[in-house]
Design an enzyme around this catalytic site. Structure first.
Site, PDB file in Angstrom:
ATOM      1  N   ARG A 164       0.893  -1.569   0.113  1.00 14.38           N
ATOM      2  CA  ARG A 164      -0.428   0.261  -0.311  1.00 14.38           C
ATOM      3  C   ARG A 164       0.750   1.333  -0.228  1.00 14.38           C
ATOM      4  O   ARG A 164       0.321   1.928   0.309  1.00 14.38           O
ATOM      5  CB  ARG A 164      -0.738   0.467   1.397  1.00 14.38           C
ATOM      6  CG  ARG A 164      -1.812  -0.920   0.932  1.00 14.38           C
ATOM      7  CD  ARG A 164      -2.695  -0.698   0.507  1.00 14.38           C
ATOM      8  NE  ARG A 164      -3.723  -2.196   0.189  1.00 14.38           N
ATOM      9  CZ  ARG A 164      -3.439  -3.534  -0.165  1.00 14.38           C
ATOM     10  NH1 ARG A 164      -2.364  -3.939  -1.031  1.00 14.38           N
ATOM     11  NH2 ARG A 164      -3.883  -3.901   0.009  1.00 14.38           N
ATOM     12  N   SER A 238     -10.354   0.282   3.490  1.00 13.93           N
ATOM     13  CA  SER A 238      -9.262  -0.310   5.104  1.00 13.93           C
ATOM     14  C   SER A 238      -9.288   1.121   5.413  1.00 13.93           C
ATOM     15  O   SER A 238      -8.211   2.307   4.601  1.00 13.93           O
ATOM     16  CB  SER A 238      -8.465  -1.174   4.459  1.00 13.93           C
ATOM     17  OG  SER A 238      -8.921  -2.010   3.849  1.00 13.93           O
ATOM     18  N   GLU A 333      -4.151   4.582   6.403  1.00 14.91           N
ATOM     19  CA  GLU A 333      -4.223   4.108   4.443  1.00 14.91           C
ATOM     20  C   GLU A 333      -4.357   5.271   4.244  1.00 14.91           C
ATOM     21  O   GLU A 333      -3.889   5.532   2.713  1.00 14.91           O
ATOM     22  CB  GLU A 333      -4.589   3.067   4.755  1.00 14.91           C
ATOM     23  CG  GLU A 333      -4.552   2.547   3.067  1.00 14.91           C
ATOM     24  CD  GLU A 333      -5.105   0.784   2.966  1.00 14.91           C
ATOM     25  OE1 GLU A 333      -4.656  -0.067   3.210  1.00 14.91           O
ATOM     26  OE2 GLU A 333      -5.946   0.998   1.585  1.00 14.91           O
TER      27      GLU A 333
HETATM   28  C1  LIG Z   1     -15.322  -0.105  -0.216  1.00 13.26           C
HETATM   29  C2  LIG Z   1     -13.589   0.271  -1.058  1.00 13.26           C
HETATM   30  C3  LIG Z   1     -12.858  -0.480  -0.694  1.00 13.26           C
HETATM   31  C4  LIG Z   1     -11.558  -1.018  -0.813  1.00 13.26           C
HETATM   32  N1  LIG Z   1     -10.732  -1.558  -1.553  1.00 13.26           N
HETATM   33  C5  LIG Z   1      -9.429  -1.842  -1.756  1.00 13.26           C
HETATM   34  C6  LIG Z   1      -8.992  -3.009  -1.698  1.00 13.26           C
HETATM   35  O1  LIG Z   1      -9.463  -3.909  -1.459  1.00 13.26           O
HETATM   36  N2  LIG Z   1      -7.331  -2.550  -2.115  1.00 13.26           N
HETATM   37  C7  LIG Z   1      -7.019  -1.209  -2.025  1.00 13.26           C
HETATM   38  O2  LIG Z   1      -5.823  -1.003  -2.029  1.00 13.26           O
HETATM   39  N3  LIG Z   1      -7.391  -0.154  -1.651  1.00 13.26           N
HETATM   40  C8  LIG Z   1      -9.194  -0.720  -1.758  1.00 13.26           C
HETATM   41  N4  LIG Z   1      -9.760   0.517  -1.096  1.00 13.26           N
HETATM   42  C9  LIG Z   1      -8.950   2.851  -1.734  1.00 13.26           C
HETATM   43  C10 LIG Z   1      -9.466   2.725  -2.970  1.00 13.26           C
HETATM   44  O3  LIG Z   1     -10.166   1.931  -3.828  1.00 13.26           O
HETATM   45  C11 LIG Z   1      -8.051   2.971  -3.629  1.00 13.26           C
HETATM   46  O4  LIG Z   1      -6.698   4.138  -3.112  1.00 13.26           O
HETATM   47  C12 LIG Z   1      -8.163   2.766  -5.419  1.00 13.26           C
HETATM   48  O5  LIG Z   1      -6.875   3.831  -5.923  1.00 13.26           O
HETATM   49  C13 LIG Z   1      -8.372   5.221  -4.481  1.00 13.26           C
HETATM   50  O6  LIG Z   1      -8.824   5.607  -6.208  1.00 13.26           O
HETATM   51  P1  LIG Z   1      -9.814   6.906  -6.139  1.00 13.26           P
HETATM   52  O7  LIG Z   1      -9.937   7.418  -7.831  1.00 13.26           O
HETATM   53  O8  LIG Z   1     -10.840   6.911  -5.584  1.00 13.26           O
HETATM   54  O9  LIG Z   1      -8.738   8.150  -5.350  1.00 13.26           O
HETATM   55  P2  LIG Z   1      -8.859   9.067  -4.426  1.00 13.26           P
HETATM   56  O10 LIG Z   1      -9.606   8.738  -3.526  1.00 13.26           O
HETATM   57  O11 LIG Z   1      -9.244   9.908  -5.579  1.00 13.26           O
HETATM   58  O12 LIG Z   1      -7.409   9.831  -4.091  1.00 13.26           O
HETATM   59  C14 LIG Z   1      -6.691   9.023  -3.422  1.00 13.26           C
HETATM   60  C15 LIG Z   1      -5.051   9.813  -3.183  1.00 13.26           C
HETATM   61  O13 LIG Z   1      -4.492   9.734  -4.475  1.00 13.26           O
HETATM   62  C16 LIG Z   1      -4.414  10.747  -5.104  1.00 13.26           C
HETATM   63  N5  LIG Z   1      -4.317  10.426  -6.470  1.00 13.26           N
HETATM   64  C17 LIG Z   1      -5.764  10.263  -7.011  1.00 13.26           C
HETATM   65  N6  LIG Z   1      -5.569  10.584  -8.292  1.00 13.26           N
HETATM   66  C18 LIG Z   1      -4.294  11.139  -8.952  1.00 13.26           C
HETATM   67  C19 LIG Z   1      -3.204  10.704 -10.046  1.00 13.26           C
HETATM   68  N7  LIG Z   1      -3.885  10.734 -11.082  1.00 13.26           N
HETATM   69  N8  LIG Z   1      -2.693  11.293  -9.946  1.00 13.26           N
HETATM   70  C20 LIG Z   1      -1.996  11.816  -8.724  1.00 13.26           C
HETATM   71  N9  LIG Z   1      -2.225  11.543  -7.513  1.00 13.26           N
HETATM   72  C21 LIG Z   1      -4.101  10.975  -7.782  1.00 13.26           C
HETATM   73  C22 LIG Z   1      -5.294  11.586  -4.896  1.00 13.26           C
HETATM   74  O14 LIG Z   1      -4.349  13.282  -4.334  1.00 13.26           O
HETATM   75  C23 LIG Z   1      -5.129  11.489  -2.464  1.00 13.26           C
HETATM   76  O15 LIG Z   1      -3.895  11.199  -2.401  1.00 13.26           O
HETATM   77  C24 LIG Z   1     -11.368   0.869  -1.217  1.00 13.26           C
HETATM   78  C25 LIG Z   1     -12.254   1.784  -1.147  1.00 13.26           C
HETATM   79  C26 LIG Z   1     -13.202   1.351  -0.973  1.00 13.26           C
HETATM   80  C27 LIG Z   1     -14.255   2.496  -0.655  1.00 13.26           C
END
Ligand SMILES: Cc1cc2nc3c(=O)[nH]c(=O)nc-3n(C[C@H](O)[C@H](O)[C@H](O)COP(=O)(O)OP(=O)(O)OC[C@H]3O[C@@H](n4cnc5c(N)ncnc54)[C@H](O)[C@@H]3O)c2cc1C
Length: 337
Positions: A164, A238, A333
């Site tokens: 992570r 998480s 996380e």
């Molecule tokens: C129900 C649920 C289940 C989940 N299960 C998992 C799992 O099994 N495994 C896991 O690893 N994660 C899991 N997650 C966490 C999440 O899905 C991941 O971390 C995902 O990659 C976040 O993507 P996002 O586009 O929503 O990012 P955001 O929440 O929009 O951003 C997260 C971070 O990344 C940065 N960011 C986003 N896009 C960019 C970009 N293009 N360039 C630079 N920085 C950027 C943001 O600034 C922020 O710091 C889960 C979340 C939920 C709600």
């Protein structure tokens, strides 16, 4: 370039927190992005980059610009007998990309089915589930350096992926905006069914043999049973990482708590944060308008009216309890904004 002012982010974060961005812009190309970054730079306005908002915790209104990444596109840039290289826009939905790969018969991401968020955020914390991490299929990425607005390429080594974790959560934090990610997917998939009850569940669902569709649907089925749906109850998956402790500390914990499970890693023994939280009595506990999920204690939830700061306070109380009882620090996380 379209810039909106005093923009509510409530619909754009899976905790459903009602905070505002002073400025907001969605960008659909690297050119759009560069233009917005320059606009902010000229005015010395701080920038936050948003994907699907499924891993952020908004603790206050944001006195700056939130740039939502809407860059789309999926393109095969190389194909051999064994593999394909697919270049994907950072704004593509992660699960839709997984479905696309499964439909094409390309293996590697099926265990990562149903993870919320965008393709561009996947390398940030090296998303992982059911024995697979994005680093396993990662080829390279293209990002814009916020400081110089120049285009930078990263290979796997440059991303310094960990559990992570990546360069973008460490030294490169807040410096780059990921625009495209290229994945190396296999035309002869090798199925990974070793994690938890995946293999048993696959058969229970009626699949005789594994296939990309069977694995993807099995993982999605398990996830739907275990995790709360953010469209029904606010959460970011998480909240804490699973801690890695020394072998000596693990042995001492195990002597006192025989049901504790450990998984060897190169840095020590990984133990389940959910187990620690549950054994401090937090599972299913309500804390005003927020709380701990009743099936998965690693997930903190917003019942609707909670504020980001309520979730911060809850997370601190949990971490304190775990530290006092087990002497194990919990690392968050989720990204606090
Ligand atoms: C129900 C649920 C289940 C989940 N299960 C998992 C799992 O099994 N495994 C896991 O690893 N994660 C899991 N997650 C966490 C999440 O899905 C991941 O971390 C995902 O990659 C976040 O993507 P996002 O586009 O929503 O990012 P955001 O929440 O929009 O951003 C997260 C971070 O990344 C940065 N960011 C986003 N896009 C960019 C970009 N293009 N360039 C630079 N920085 C950027 C943001 O600034 C922020 O710091 C889960 C979340 C939920 C709600």
């Amino acid at each position: 370039m379209q810039i909106q002012e005093d923009f509510s982010l409530r619909q754009l974060n899976t905790f459903g927190l009602d905070q505002c961005a002073r400025f907001f812009s969605e960008v659909y190309s690297t050119e759009d992005l560069t233009e917005v970054l320059r606009w902010c730079d000229e005015r010395a306005i701080p920038v936050w980059v948003l994907g699907g908002g499924s891993n952020v915790l908004l603790t206050s209104d944001l006195e700056g610009m939130v740039i939502k990444i809407g860059i789309k596109g999926r393109e095969v840039v190389e194909e051999t007998e064994d593999h394909v290289l697919v270049r994907v826009g950072a704004g593509e939905n992660w699960h839709e990309f997984v479905m696309f790969a499964v439909a094409k018969g390309w293996g590697g991401v099926e265990n990562l089915s149903l993870i919320p968020g965008t393709v561009g955020a996947a390398p940030i914390q090296n998303i992982g589930a059911y024995g697979v991490e994005v680093k396993d299929v990662f080829h390279s990425l293209e990002a814009i350096d916020k400081k110089t607005t120049s285009l930078v390429f990263f290979d796997s080594k440059g991303c310094a992926f960990g559990y992570r974790d990546s360069y973008f959560k460490g030294q490169g934090k807040n410096r780059y905006v990921i625009c495209y990610v290229t994945f190396k997917l296999s035309k002869s998939p090798v199925y990974n069914l070793t994690y938890g009850n995946v293999e048993d569940m696959l058969h229970e669902l009626g699949y005789v043999e594994p296939s990309l569709t069977a694995v993807s649907e099995t993982i999605s089925f398990i996830r739907r049973q275990k995790l709360p749906d953010p469209s029904r109850i606010g959460n970011a998956g998480s909240f804490f990482k699973n801690p890695v402790v020394s072998l000596a500390q693990y042995q001492s914990l195990k002597d006192n708590h025989p049901t504790l499970q450990g998984f060897p890693t190169k840095d020590g023994m990984k133990i389940a944060a959910a187990w620690l939280i549950e054994h401090c009595g937090w599972k299913g506990k309500r804390w005003g308008t927020v709380g701990v999920h009743d099936r998965q204690p690693l997930v903190l939830v917003n019942y609707g009216q909670g504020r980001g700061q309520d979730i911060v306070n809850l997370s601190q109380a949990i971490a304190k309890a775990v530290m006092e009882k087990f002497g194990v620090p919990l690392e968050v996380e989720v990204n606090f904004w």
